[in-house]
Design a protein around this motif. Sequence first.
Motif, PDB file in Angstrom:
ATOM      1  N   GLU A 238     -17.456  -0.326  37.536  1.00 46.22           N
ATOM      2  CA  GLU A 238     -17.412   0.737  38.544  1.00 46.22           C
ATOM      3  C   GLU A 238     -17.951   2.027  37.932  1.00 46.22           C
ATOM      4  O   GLU A 238     -17.546   2.411  36.840  1.00 46.22           O
ATOM      5  N   LEU A 239     -18.844   2.663  38.678  1.00 41.94           N
ATOM      6  CA  LEU A 239     -19.426   3.924  38.214  1.00 41.94           C
ATOM      7  C   LEU A 239     -19.609   4.848  39.408  1.00 41.94           C
ATOM      8  O   LEU A 239     -20.214   4.472  40.415  1.00 41.94           O
ATOM      9  N   SER A 240     -19.064   6.044  39.306  1.00 41.00           N
ATOM     10  CA  SER A 240     -19.199   7.048  40.363  1.00 41.00           C
ATOM     11  C   SER A 240     -19.981   8.235  39.839  1.00 41.00           C
ATOM     12  O   SER A 240     -19.592   8.853  38.846  1.00 41.00           O
ATOM     13  N   LEU A 241     -21.092   8.535  40.508  1.00 41.58           N
ATOM     14  CA  LEU A 241     -21.965   9.653  40.130  1.00 41.58           C
ATOM     15  C   LEU A 241     -22.159  10.590  41.312  1.00 41.58           C
ATOM     16  O   LEU A 241     -23.202  11.222  41.456  1.00 41.58           O
ATOM     17  N   GLN A 242     -21.168  10.695  42.133  1.00 46.88           N
ATOM     18  CA  GLN A 242     -21.247  11.502  43.343  1.00 46.88           C
ATOM     19  C   GLN A 242     -21.628  12.947  43.032  1.00 46.88           C
ATOM     20  O   GLN A 242     -21.096  13.565  42.104  1.00 46.88           O
ATOM     21  N   ASP A 266     -21.323   4.628  43.305  1.00 46.05           N
ATOM     22  CA  ASP A 266     -21.308   5.760  44.229  1.00 46.05           C
ATOM     23  C   ASP A 266     -22.399   6.739  43.830  1.00 46.05           C
ATOM     24  O   ASP A 266     -22.320   7.387  42.785  1.00 46.05           O
ATOM     25  N   LEU A 267     -23.431   6.834  44.674  1.00 41.80           N
ATOM     26  CA  LEU A 267     -24.544   7.750  44.444  1.00 41.80           C
ATOM     27  C   LEU A 267     -24.619   8.802  45.542  1.00 41.80           C
ATOM     28  O   LEU A 267     -25.641   9.478  45.674  1.00 41.80           O
ATOM     29  N   SER A 268     -23.576   8.944  46.327  1.00 41.17           N
ATOM     30  CA  SER A 268     -23.606   9.880  47.447  1.00 41.17           C
ATOM     31  C   SER A 268     -23.776  11.309  46.950  1.00 41.17           C
ATOM     32  O   SER A 268     -23.191  11.723  45.955  1.00 41.17           O
TER      33      SER A 268
END
Length: 477
Positions: A238-242, A266-268
């Motif tokens: 899991e990776l989030s880059l929001q 997450d690239l939002s």
Amino acid sequence: MAESLPQEMLTYILSFLPLSDQKEASLVSWAWYRAAQNALRESLGFKSICCISLTNLDGSPASHQVLQSVAYHLGPHLQSLSLGGGSPTEAAFVDLILGCPTLRILDLSGCNSLFISGTLLAQPETAHSIRQTLSGLHELNLAGLRDLADLSFNRLSSCAPSLERLSLAYCHLTFEPDPARGCISPQDSSPSQFSFRNLLRFVQERAGRLHALDLSGTGLPPEALRALGQVAGLQLQELSLQSCRNLSTEAVATLCLQQPGLTSLDLSGCSELTDGALLAVSRGLRHLRHLSLGKLQRLTDVGCTALGGLRELQSLDMAECCLVRGWELARALGSVHGAPPQLASLSLAHCSSLKVSTPSCPSFLSRAGDGGRGNWGGGGSGQPVAPGRTPQCSCPQLAVGNELGTQCGGGQELRQLLLPGHLPKAPILGLGGLSSQGGPAHMRQPTAHVPSAWRRLCLGRSAEDECSGARRAEERG
């Protein structure tokens, strides 16, 4: 009169009240305050609570007393603890943690009071005791800490050797021109700033165990993402880059090659990303289950062409992608094998270029439930629903909408996307913000054709307003 009652009787009476009422009762007098505290301690002692969230804590003696009570009564079997947004003192925090030997999840997001001085866990004896207590900690949330520095991060993270999930969202990270070179040693850790090189060293040391990382809002540049993805032995899930607005399409494509085992991305809000990023994700992350692409203003239908290859996808968020018209998305999710069999959530809210033909609503709604035989690819139509037949599909949640004031065109894209057998079993179909061309006369028919599985159809600002309006229209008709 009540004050004259024995303390034990007051405690017994207040123990029947919910916590909110106990709090109000504690303000009556000192006798009631002590009785309420006793009632709270006794109620906590009888409940096997394993998850607790404490908000609005400060450095007052009352807050310290609450933490002591939690540590004493709940600590031995507490697994999840959240102090998010509070301001506990370092001493109170240490006492609380030492009383919670089974913690698996710790949330310190926004607790800047613990890191302002830079002395948290500075004493070796205290750090050793905390390390023994947090030996089983798997998840640590440090989001929103403006005073986090290399030194304090290293002290705290060293006390959690089993850490698997880490959130540093919206922390202030500093970046060097070439973050992959010259990783600093623990002895060179800065006491005043939190550097990406220090974080990279931590990831390198924990690569075999770390599975989830949240770096949203940290301003991560492309070269830093490449350095992170190429860490030896790192297998992120899991990776989030929001809202990392400096990320490039090329950096995301490289990440997909470096970390092919990602199941959630997450690239939002990464505003520089183009269609190439989505194509790279679709081709490189075959086991992806959750994908967030909200607010990608440069994403078009071209990027949606390969989405059908993500056969394990469970949720897809493309809200506020203003250039996505829906045609290629319908083709991708309806090609050959149909939508991904596990797809459970699709959000297209406020995609202002989606085409919806309001007079056609009855036709595509009535076609719902054709057993997956609808022609998604070429604009064909399925068979009408047999009387009394309930549409069947695997997607329980669908959110679709345009921006307020946007006039809906007469295209087929959204109609094709909602063809049955793919997404029609949604209990909530949200078309909030769409502007109907046909007026009330065209709003009567859809209510008669809405499948029973769609328990709520919203074609306006709020479901309640539209439902009541539809009922009035039916009564007049």
